[in-house]
Scaffold this active site. Structure first.
Site, PDB file in Angstrom:
ATOM      1  N   THR A  13     147.600  92.982 134.464  1.00 44.92           N
ATOM      2  CA  THR A  13     147.177  94.374 134.316  1.00 44.92           C
ATOM      3  C   THR A  13     146.561  94.885 135.610  1.00 44.92           C
ATOM      4  O   THR A  13     146.074  94.109 136.445  1.00 44.92           O
ATOM      5  CB  THR A  13     146.137  94.532 133.195  1.00 44.92           C
ATOM      6  OG1 THR A  13     144.866  94.011 133.634  1.00 44.92           O
ATOM      7  CG2 THR A  13     146.568  93.842 131.917  1.00 44.92           C
ATOM      8  N   ASP A  14     146.551  96.192 135.760  1.00 42.44           N
ATOM      9  CA  ASP A  14     145.794  96.781 136.860  1.00 42.44           C
ATOM     10  C   ASP A  14     144.311  96.526 136.606  1.00 42.44           C
ATOM     11  O   ASP A  14     143.894  96.136 135.509  1.00 42.44           O
ATOM     12  CB  ASP A  14     146.088  98.278 136.979  1.00 42.44           C
ATOM     13  CG  ASP A  14     145.948  98.782 138.402  1.00 42.44           C
ATOM     14  OD1 ASP A  14     145.192  98.155 139.175  1.00 42.44           O
ATOM     15  OD2 ASP A  14     146.581  99.789 138.748  1.00 42.44           O
ATOM     16  N   TRP A  15     143.502  96.748 137.610  1.00 42.82           N
ATOM     17  CA  TRP A  15     142.116  96.289 137.597  1.00 42.82           C
ATOM     18  C   TRP A  15     141.223  97.118 136.670  1.00 42.82           C
ATOM     19  O   TRP A  15     141.284  98.339 136.632  1.00 42.82           O
ATOM     20  CB  TRP A  15     141.573  96.337 139.026  1.00 42.82           C
ATOM     21  CG  TRP A  15     141.747  95.081 139.834  1.00 42.82           C
ATOM     22  CD1 TRP A  15     140.818  94.534 140.678  1.00 42.82           C
ATOM     23  CD2 TRP A  15     142.872  94.182 139.894  1.00 42.82           C
ATOM     24  NE1 TRP A  15     141.311  93.370 141.243  1.00 42.82           N
ATOM     25  CE2 TRP A  15     142.559  93.132 140.783  1.00 42.82           C
ATOM     26  CE3 TRP A  15     144.109  94.159 139.276  1.00 42.82           C
ATOM     27  CZ2 TRP A  15     143.426  92.085 141.080  1.00 42.82           C
ATOM     28  CZ3 TRP A  15     144.996  93.122 139.560  1.00 42.82           C
ATOM     29  CH2 TRP A  15     144.653  92.106 140.439  1.00 42.82           C
ATOM     30  N   HIS A  35     147.848 102.032 135.411  1.00 44.29           N
ATOM     31  CA  HIS A  35     146.635 102.354 134.655  1.00 44.29           C
ATOM     32  C   HIS A  35     146.869 103.445 133.615  1.00 44.29           C
ATOM     33  O   HIS A  35     146.210 103.480 132.579  1.00 44.29           O
ATOM     34  CB  HIS A  35     145.562 102.892 135.611  1.00 44.29           C
ATOM     35  CG  HIS A  35     144.662 101.852 136.191  1.00 44.29           C
ATOM     36  ND1 HIS A  35     144.270 101.866 137.512  1.00 44.29           N
ATOM     37  CD2 HIS A  35     144.043 100.785 135.651  1.00 44.29           C
ATOM     38  CE1 HIS A  35     143.463 100.854 137.761  1.00 44.29           C
ATOM     39  NE2 HIS A  35     143.314 100.177 136.650  1.00 44.29           N
ATOM     40  N   LEU A  64     140.535  97.044 133.030  1.00 41.12           N
ATOM     41  CA  LEU A  64     140.929  97.639 131.752  1.00 41.12           C
ATOM     42  C   LEU A  64     139.987  97.309 130.598  1.00 41.12           C
ATOM     43  O   LEU A  64     140.015  97.983 129.578  1.00 41.12           O
ATOM     44  CB  LEU A  64     142.344  97.172 131.356  1.00 41.12           C
ATOM     45  CG  LEU A  64     143.496  98.092 131.750  1.00 41.12           C
ATOM     46  CD1 LEU A  64     143.570  98.266 133.242  1.00 41.12           C
ATOM     47  CD2 LEU A  64     144.820  97.552 131.208  1.00 41.12           C
TER      48      LEU A  64
END
Length: 584
Positions: free
Chosen positions: A303-305, A266, A307
């Site tokens: 991607t991480d959660w 992130h 964005l």
């Protein structure tokens, strides 16, 4: 009608992928780029949106109208119910125009910490120490068995992607996510991630594999002030010690081991030559320049959660983690992430944004196809097009099976780390025991439990690493801030240690500052997720503790604040160095 080539299991995967890709509409392609969270009803039925309810979109709407086919199940449920729910979800997907099966993922479910943003308590699954505990043991063969256990239990209920392992280096003592790492050593982490991936995926990705989504590239450990990048005050990642390549080393090992997916961190890098100061999910220098071109990774980048869009978490509003690009619109953020090299958006469910980007000419459909190919290839490799369903009876037999439970219990005991022992351990006979933080009923199997320390021969005290309370329900799960016991609590602890010989066990989800406790405890043990019976078995010599510290334990918060967050073992004069541990 003849069977389309993509439905023919005898054809090569790449041929099936290309055939399916040519049949997909733009909307169907866009749906593949979203890997969102999903809940289920406790009885195993699909969760649908209700007026005034917590769900923005129900399951049917997401699968049928949104064309999504990648979901992260959140929450804990019964084993049979989970398997039945997975089958219902696959049946719903099978009835869509192309019948693209669902890929189900999960955060870790095999240990003790319960954090809705990171991991779930083991529940029905076999209970193991946190990854820090596996690092304390340092045995790649055991970690491979752990990965294989996860694989078999996940397969039984339908999970095909593990949103782990987390291979960040634990170099900032205050960071809240260290329990999910393999500690501060790049060498140990590299060895253990290779074993973990072998256990999850096998020699190659196939129908009996669980795909590993390794995180958080390029290493999320060097957090400024130890804060977490889920939150605006933790978005900055810094390298004052110049250790960028050290944090990359475990990811090189994961790529060499064939990990199927990677999740970028992130955070955003600050002051790093050649890297734009934007979140890693938007960072072309990192995702294309470093990951794709330099390291040669051709797997899925998710991607991480969260964005892209502002969204509620546990009923609270939270801004998108669009660090460095907060000023961009949702569509502009999505375009920047795709330009950077991301394939999929974690925790998001807005495929219409990608459809519009293509229709407007901002993103080409060929660029979309590059990511969709990767995502479809994994579904075919996992055998989801051919055998998407699971057997609920088999699930009940497999999850928490005696074989797996025994392995986890053994690992709990092996991971315990004896830091000091002033001739207290092992305990013998049936002493009078005063306990705090230990279930009295369990302790009564080992000694005579008393309610007053003055009547005790020995006290057993279990503690957790201190942390500062943070506002907000979600952030309260991320234990951050000071590692030192508050003065009042420390006085209480030391009072007990003066009153009776005491075995102190500290759960190290982060390095604790405990020089006074270390000096006065009759014995001091560290755990990383272990039941009371595991601790007492070690205390009474019924099992052997093998753990060695996976990071150092600092002497003071001043030493922590003066250390460099990217440098392992950088606090001055630690109470216990990396690798410390006694045999008893």
């Amino acid at each position: 009608m003849p069977t389309p080539p993509y439905r023919d299991p005898n054809r090569p995967v790449d041929e099936r992928v290309e055939d399916l890709l040519t049949r997909m509409t733009l909307a169907e392609k866009a749906g593949q780029l979203f890997h969102t969270t999903l809940t289920m009803n406790a009885d195993g039925t699909l969760a649908e949106a209700e007026e005034g309810g917590p769900l923005r979109q129900g399951t049917t709407e997401l699968v049928v109208d949104g064309h999504l086919s990648h979901f992260n199940l959140v929450g804990q449920y019964g084993v049979r119910e989970t398997a039945e729910w997975a089958n219902r979800l696959q049946a719903l997907a099978a009835d869509t125009r192309l019948g693209i099966p669902v890929t189900l993922s999960t955060d870790p479910r095999h240990a003790f910490i319960d954090n809705p943003g990171a991991s779930f308590h083991s529940g029905a699954f076999s209970a193991w120490p946190e990854p820090l505990g596996l690092a304390a043991i340092g045995d790649p063969e055991l970690v491979e068995k752990f990965g294989d256990t996860i694989r078999r239990e996940y397969l039984a209920v339908g999970f095909r992607v593990a949103l782990h392992p987390q291979i960040d280096l634990a170099t900032e003592p205050r960071w809240s996510r260290q329990s999910g790492t393999f500690g501060s050593s790049a060498e140990v982490t590299s060895a253990l991630v290779r074993a973990y991936i072998r256990g999850l995926q096998g020699p190659r990705l196939g129908p009996r594999s669980v795909a590993a989504m390794v995180k958080h590239f390029p290493g999320g450990g060097p957090r400024k002030d130890g804060e977490d990048p889920h939150f605006p005050h933790g978005k900055d990642q810094v390298y004052p010690g110049g250790m960028r390549d050290l944090h990359l080393a475990p990811f090189r090992a994961a790529i060499e081991a064939g990990c199927s997916q990677l999740m970028p961190c992130h955070g955003r890098p600050i002051g790093v030559d050649g890297w734009e100061e934007v979140g890693f999910g938007f960072n072309r220098d990192v995702l294309t320049g470093l990951l794709r071109e330099r390291l040669g990774f051709d797997g899925i980048v998710c991607t991480d959660w969260g964005l892209l869009t502002d969204a509620p978490v546990l009923g609270e509003s939270h801004e998108a983690r669009a660090w460095g690009v907060e000023h961009l619109s949702v569509a502009e953020r999505a375009a920047k992430a795709l330009d950077a090299g991301a394939d999929q958006f974690g925790g998001e469910q807005c495929p219409e944004v990608v459809v519009e980007l293509v229709r407007s000419g901002r993103i080409s459909e060929e660029r979309l196809d590059t990511s969709v190919r990767r995502l479809l290839r994994e579904k075919f490799a996992l055998g989801l097009f051919d055998t998407p369903y699971v057997c609920p009876n088999r699930a009940e037999e497999t999850v928490g099976a005696a074989e797996f439970t025994a392995l986890g219990q053994s690992a709990q005991r092996r991971s315990l780390t004896v830091l000091t022992n002033r001739s207290l351990l092992p305990l013998t006979d049936r002493p009078n025991l005063y306990v705090e933080g230990v279930v009295a009923q369990t302790a009564s199997l080992y000694g005579n439990v008393v309610t007053d320390p003055v009547d005790a021969d020995v006290a057993v005290l279990r503690l957790r690493t201190p942390h500062e309370e943070r506002p907000g329900r979600f952030e309260s799960f991320f234990h951050s801030g000071s590692l030192a016991f508050p003065e009042k609590r420390l006085k209480e602890i030391l009072g007990l240690l003066d009153a009776v010989p005491t075995l102190v066990c500290v759960n190290l989800e982060r390095p604790a500052v405990l020089p006074e406790i270390a000096a006065k405890a009759a014995a001091l043990v560290a755990d990383y997720g272990a039941c009371d019976a595991a601790l007492l078995d070690i205390a009474f010599g019924r099992a052997r503790a093998e753990g060695r510290l996976p990071f150092e334990l600092p002497r003071s918060m001043a030493a922590v604040e003066a250390s460099r967050p990217d440098v392992p073992g950088d606090t001055e004069d630690p109470v216990f160095p990396y690798g410390h541990g006694l045999e008893i």
